[in-house]
Every structure is written in structure tokens, then in C-alpha cells.
Design a protein around this motif. Sequence first.
Motif, PDB file in Angstrom:
ATOM      1  N   TYR A 146     -45.333  51.870  19.159  1.00 34.77           N
ATOM      2  CA  TYR A 146     -43.941  52.279  19.023  1.00 34.77           C
ATOM      3  C   TYR A 146     -42.995  51.206  19.542  1.00 34.77           C
ATOM      4  O   TYR A 146     -41.872  51.079  19.046  1.00 34.77           O
ATOM      5  CB  TYR A 146     -43.716  53.588  19.780  1.00 34.77           C
ATOM      6  CG  TYR A 146     -42.313  54.121  19.694  1.00 34.77           C
ATOM      7  CD1 TYR A 146     -41.798  54.603  18.504  1.00 34.77           C
ATOM      8  CD2 TYR A 146     -41.488  54.130  20.817  1.00 34.77           C
ATOM      9  CE1 TYR A 146     -40.499  55.081  18.425  1.00 34.77           C
ATOM     10  CE2 TYR A 146     -40.192  54.618  20.745  1.00 34.77           C
ATOM     11  CZ  TYR A 146     -39.706  55.094  19.552  1.00 34.77           C
ATOM     12  OH  TYR A 146     -38.421  55.563  19.476  1.00 34.77           O
ATOM     13  N   ALA A 147     -43.431  50.432  20.522  1.00 28.97           N
ATOM     14  CA  ALA A 147     -42.570  49.402  21.115  1.00 28.97           C
ATOM     15  C   ALA A 147     -42.537  48.123  20.295  1.00 28.97           C
ATOM     16  O   ALA A 147     -41.577  47.353  20.392  1.00 28.97           O
ATOM     17  CB  ALA A 147     -43.036  49.093  22.538  1.00 28.97           C
ATOM     18  N   LEU A 148     -43.562  47.872  19.475  1.00 31.82           N
ATOM     19  CA  LEU A 148     -43.597  46.646  18.696  1.00 31.82           C
ATOM     20  C   LEU A 148     -42.524  46.663  17.609  1.00 31.82           C
ATOM     21  O   LEU A 148     -42.221  47.705  17.035  1.00 31.82           O
ATOM     22  CB  LEU A 148     -44.972  46.474  18.041  1.00 31.82           C
ATOM     23  CG  LEU A 148     -46.123  46.019  18.930  1.00 31.82           C
ATOM     24  CD1 LEU A 148     -47.420  46.004  18.137  1.00 31.82           C
ATOM     25  CD2 LEU A 148     -45.845  44.637  19.495  1.00 31.82           C
ATOM     26  N   PRO A 149     -41.952  45.514  17.289  1.00 30.21           N
ATOM     27  CA  PRO A 149     -41.038  45.449  16.132  1.00 30.21           C
ATOM     28  C   PRO A 149     -41.772  45.820  14.850  1.00 30.21           C
ATOM     29  O   PRO A 149     -42.963  45.526  14.682  1.00 30.21           O
ATOM     30  CB  PRO A 149     -40.581  43.982  16.124  1.00 30.21           C
ATOM     31  CG  PRO A 149     -40.831  43.490  17.510  1.00 30.21           C
ATOM     32  CD  PRO A 149     -42.027  44.239  18.017  1.00 30.21           C
ATOM     33  N   VAL A 150     -41.047  46.470  13.948  1.00 31.08           N
ATOM     34  CA  VAL A 150     -41.681  46.982  12.729  1.00 31.08           C
ATOM     35  C   VAL A 150     -42.281  45.854  11.908  1.00 31.08           C
ATOM     36  O   VAL A 150     -43.434  45.941  11.444  1.00 31.08           O
ATOM     37  CB  VAL A 150     -40.646  47.776  11.904  1.00 31.08           C
ATOM     38  CG1 VAL A 150     -41.256  48.227  10.580  1.00 31.08           C
ATOM     39  CG2 VAL A 150     -40.141  48.970  12.691  1.00 31.08           C
ATOM     40  N   TYR A 151     -41.549  44.785  11.724  1.00 29.28           N
ATOM     41  CA  TYR A 151     -42.024  43.697  10.877  1.00 29.28           C
ATOM     42  C   TYR A 151     -43.266  43.034  11.459  1.00 29.28           C
ATOM     43  O   TYR A 151     -44.227  42.736  10.730  1.00 29.28           O
ATOM     44  CB  TYR A 151     -40.906  42.672  10.670  1.00 29.28           C
ATOM     45  CG  TYR A 151     -39.803  43.191   9.780  1.00 29.28           C
ATOM     46  CD1 TYR A 151     -39.885  43.088   8.398  1.00 29.28           C
ATOM     47  CD2 TYR A 151     -38.673  43.801  10.323  1.00 29.28           C
ATOM     48  CE1 TYR A 151     -38.881  43.573   7.579  1.00 29.28           C
ATOM     49  CE2 TYR A 151     -37.669  44.288   9.516  1.00 29.28           C
ATOM     50  CZ  TYR A 151     -37.772  44.174   8.141  1.00 29.28           C
ATOM     51  OH  TYR A 151     -36.769  44.673   7.347  1.00 29.28           O
ATOM     52  N   ALA A 152     -43.266  42.800  12.752  1.00 27.72           N
ATOM     53  CA  ALA A 152     -44.434  42.180  13.368  1.00 27.72           C
ATOM     54  C   ALA A 152     -45.665  43.073  13.253  1.00 27.72           C
ATOM     55  O   ALA A 152     -46.772  42.605  12.949  1.00 27.72           O
ATOM     56  CB  ALA A 152     -44.141  41.873  14.838  1.00 27.72           C
ATOM     57  N   LYS A 202     -47.975  53.786  13.616  1.00 29.19           N
ATOM     58  CA  LYS A 202     -46.674  53.402  14.157  1.00 29.19           C
ATOM     59  C   LYS A 202     -45.879  54.592  14.687  1.00 29.19           C
ATOM     60  O   LYS A 202     -45.025  54.435  15.565  1.00 29.19           O
ATOM     61  CB  LYS A 202     -45.870  52.690  13.054  1.00 29.19           C
ATOM     62  CG  LYS A 202     -44.546  52.120  13.469  1.00 29.19           C
ATOM     63  CD  LYS A 202     -43.971  51.241  12.361  1.00 29.19           C
ATOM     64  CE  LYS A 202     -43.783  52.034  11.093  1.00 29.19           C
ATOM     65  NZ  LYS A 202     -42.690  53.036  11.205  1.00 29.19           N
ATOM     66  N   ASN A 265     -38.781  50.170   5.623  1.00 29.54           N
ATOM     67  CA  ASN A 265     -39.325  48.931   6.173  1.00 29.54           C
ATOM     68  C   ASN A 265     -40.841  48.859   6.017  1.00 29.54           C
ATOM     69  O   ASN A 265     -41.377  47.807   5.636  1.00 29.54           O
ATOM     70  CB  ASN A 265     -38.949  48.808   7.650  1.00 29.54           C
ATOM     71  CG  ASN A 265     -37.462  48.638   7.849  1.00 29.54           C
ATOM     72  OD1 ASN A 265     -36.769  48.076   7.011  1.00 29.54           O
ATOM     73  ND2 ASN A 265     -36.953  49.137   8.966  1.00 29.54           N
ATOM     74  N   THR A 266     -41.529  49.960   6.318  1.00 30.55           N
ATOM     75  CA  THR A 266     -43.001  49.917   6.281  1.00 30.55           C
ATOM     76  C   THR A 266     -43.538  49.613   4.893  1.00 30.55           C
ATOM     77  O   THR A 266     -44.330  48.677   4.722  1.00 30.55           O
ATOM     78  CB  THR A 266     -43.577  51.244   6.810  1.00 30.55           C
ATOM     79  OG1 THR A 266     -43.115  51.459   8.145  1.00 30.55           O
ATOM     80  CG2 THR A 266     -45.088  51.209   6.803  1.00 30.55           C
TER      81      THR A 266
END
Length: 329
Positions: A146-152, A202, A265-266
Motif C-alpha cells: 500500500y505504501a509503494l507508488p503505484v507505477y513502481a 495492492k 493506473n493499474t
Amino acid sequence: MTATAPAAEATVRKSSPGAARGPRRRTGRIRRVGLPYLLLLPALLLELLVHLVPMVIGIVMSFKELTQFYIRDWSTAPWAGLGNYSVSVDFDAPVGQALLHSFLVTVAFTVLSVGLCWLIGTAAAVFMQDTFRGRGLLRALFLVPYALPVYAAVITWVFMFQHDNGLVNHVLHDQLGLTDKPSFWLIGDNSFVALLTVSVWKGWPFAFLIVMAGLQNIPRELYEAAALDGAGMVQQLRRITLPSLRPVNQVLVLVLFLWTFNDFNTPYVLFGKSAPEAADLISVHIYQASFVTWNFGTGSAMSVLLLLFLLVVTGVYLALTSRGRRTAQ
């Protein structure tokens, strides 16, 4: 007469400070009441500029024949009336059939994703209620997706789903032997499974975080009393935990539903501009109808239809949940 005049003047002088104090008090009260609204004014103006103004423009665009020929000055595009809407909901035509298929795929994806996120998050939160060594570290690890950026995060999954050298095929085919040959995860029917996997991975930490916060408000004495009465873990979960978490779950499910149904985004990072048919979510489908075919009028009409659908579902859900709360009380 001469004796009463000075007395009257003295009375007026004594009463004038009190009369002046009244308007000052009213002015101070107005300042105290109006200060919160004054502080909220910048945020309201930004909200108006960022959300409401583009929404109104999108609604106006949905009634125009806005194509690539009118991009330079979209206000000069001719009016189409309800033509864009009739094309979008004509399920006998190719445009309507594609939109209906995308809508059904999105509904199935949202139901499965929200259900799995809630189930995994609730199970993890209940498990984390017991005290054991390393619980803090495990909680932190659970929140990493949940903390990671979506794109990464999604780009990492793109490499893991690669056909020839991806980690998923290496584990399933080379190490475990569960498949006859390496699978294509980013094209074909398996793309739906890949998209669902990334979405659940995610999204479940958010459900875990919200449920874990809700569990803190349940008194431990209830569980102790239930244990003394002979109630097992399953009975405590059914009779204490889930009923106590009902208000939290109602908000959690609604938020997850709106986020998942509108997720762009996903799938965009996972598949690019052209998503496979099995994973053609409505957010990407509207993007393709607008920015790939350059038919912004039809794309805007699809967006307005999506907005109306989400408003109706949200209203019905809130009405049913509020009625359930009144019945329970």
C-alpha cells in the motif's frame, strides 16, 4: 432645569461605552463564526478548479460532436444532443457492445477484487490482534504494497509476469511444475487473472489497516467473557468481531468499490494503451474511446454514464446500510 441637565449628560456618558461595546461583541462573534469558513475558502476554490470545473466541461463535451477536427477550439464543435449517449448504449452496435463487455468485465473484476481484499485484510487484522514476537515488523511488511507508488509496484509485476524470464512462470512452471508450458499473463484470458492479482496485492493492506483500526475499539472484556462462556474463536468472530466491525466494513467496502471500479493506473501500467479483451476495464475503455479514436464526445458521454452509475450504486448502498443500522438499533 439647570440641575437635571448635567445629570442627564452624565447618564448619557455612562451609557455610551456599553452601547459601543454591543457592536464590538457582535463583530467579534461574526469573526469567530466566519473564521473557519474563511480558512476553508482556499481549499473550496481549489476543489472547484480541480474537480467541479472539469466535470462541468466534460458534461458539456458529451453533448458535442467533438472529434480531432475540433481539438484546437472544442467550443466550436457542433451540438450532438443525446447522440453520443444513444451510440454508447446501443448494445446492438459495435460501440455499445464493446462498452457493455467492458462494463461486465469491470463488474466481475470489482466484485472479486473487493471481496478478496476485504477477506485477506480482515483475516490478517484478526491474526495481528494477538501479541507475539515480531508483530510490529510483520505489520510494517503488510503495509509495504500500500505504501509503494503505484507505477513502481505495477512495473515490478510487469517484469514478474514476463513469458520467458518472469518470476511467476519460473516458479509455477520450472520449480513447481504446475503448468505444461510457460503462460502468457499479459495477453489473452490470463490477463484478467494477472490484473486481479495485482489489484488484490495492492489493495488488501488498506483493508487490513482500516479493520485493524476498527478492532482497537472492541473491548477485550467481551472476548474474555465469551471465552468463559465456552465460545470458540469462530463463534467469537461471528458474534463479536464481525457485528462490531459492521460500521467500519460498510465504509470500507464502499471506498474499495469506488477505487477499484475507477482504477485506471493499474491496468494502464500493466497492459499499456490497449488492454486485452479479458481485462478491458471501463476506465481504460473510455480512455481508448477518447484519446485513441479521438472521439472525445463519445468518451465524455461514457464518462457521464459511468458517473451516473456510481452515484446510483452509492446512493442505494448508503440507503440500504443506513436502514440496516436503524433496524439493528
